[in-house]
Write a protein that holds these residues in place. Structure first.
Motif: not given
Length: 162
Positions: A71-72, A106, A75-76
């Motif tokens: 996910y991170e 998150t 998102q980036e």
């Protein structure tokens, strides 16, 4: 011949209308008790994913866990946001936050204890995922989960950004 033409035209119009469907207006609460109108969900003009789940749904939990691992990075790269919608009934709603916290998810989490949002979208089974484009149009729908299916999700999001 005319019958076929009109049948085809009807199917194409119905598909176009479905492809450009907007989110229905349903009032839910988020995991912290804040009221949210689903028709106003957005991601600052960028695509977002809505994932319907329940604490008792093993495939749902596997899908959300698999997405959380990347996910991170998503998102980036794309700015995508995931909104998880729990359809746990009122008597089980107290299990949602511990599940989310325990898995380190998150995501924004909404609670749909009466399945109003789920019903308004015509969803029958979970896990169920929608992708909404930056203009608020539902552009992709998928139910069920198999390992690796999250790769298809991010490919759809990337396609929207081109």
């Amino acid at each position: 011949m005319k019958t076929r033409f009109f049948s085809l035209l009807f199917v194409l119009v119905a598909f176009a209308l479905q492809a450009a469907a907007q989110l229905p207006s349903v009032t839910l609460k988020d995991i912290n008790g804040k009221t949210v109108n689903t028709a106003e969900l957005s991601n600052d003009g960028k695509p977002f994913i809505i994932s319907f789940f329940a604490t008792w749904c093993k495939p749902c939990n596997r899908e959300l866990t698999a997405i959380s691992e990347v996910y991170e990075e998503w998102q980036e790269e794309t700015g995508v946001k995931l909104i998880a919608v729990s359809i746990d009934q009122a008597q089980n709603i107290n299990k949602v936050k511990p599940l989310v916290d325990g898995n380190g998810w998150t995501y924004d989490v909404l609670l749909d204890p009466n399945s109003e949002f789920k019903r308004a979208l015509g969803i029958q089974m979970i896990p169920y995922v929608l992708i909404v484009d930056g203009k608020g149009n539902i552009v992709y729908k998928h139910n069920g989960y198999t390992e690796g299916a999250e790769a298809e999700l991010i490919e759809k999001v990337r396609g929207l950004l081109q």
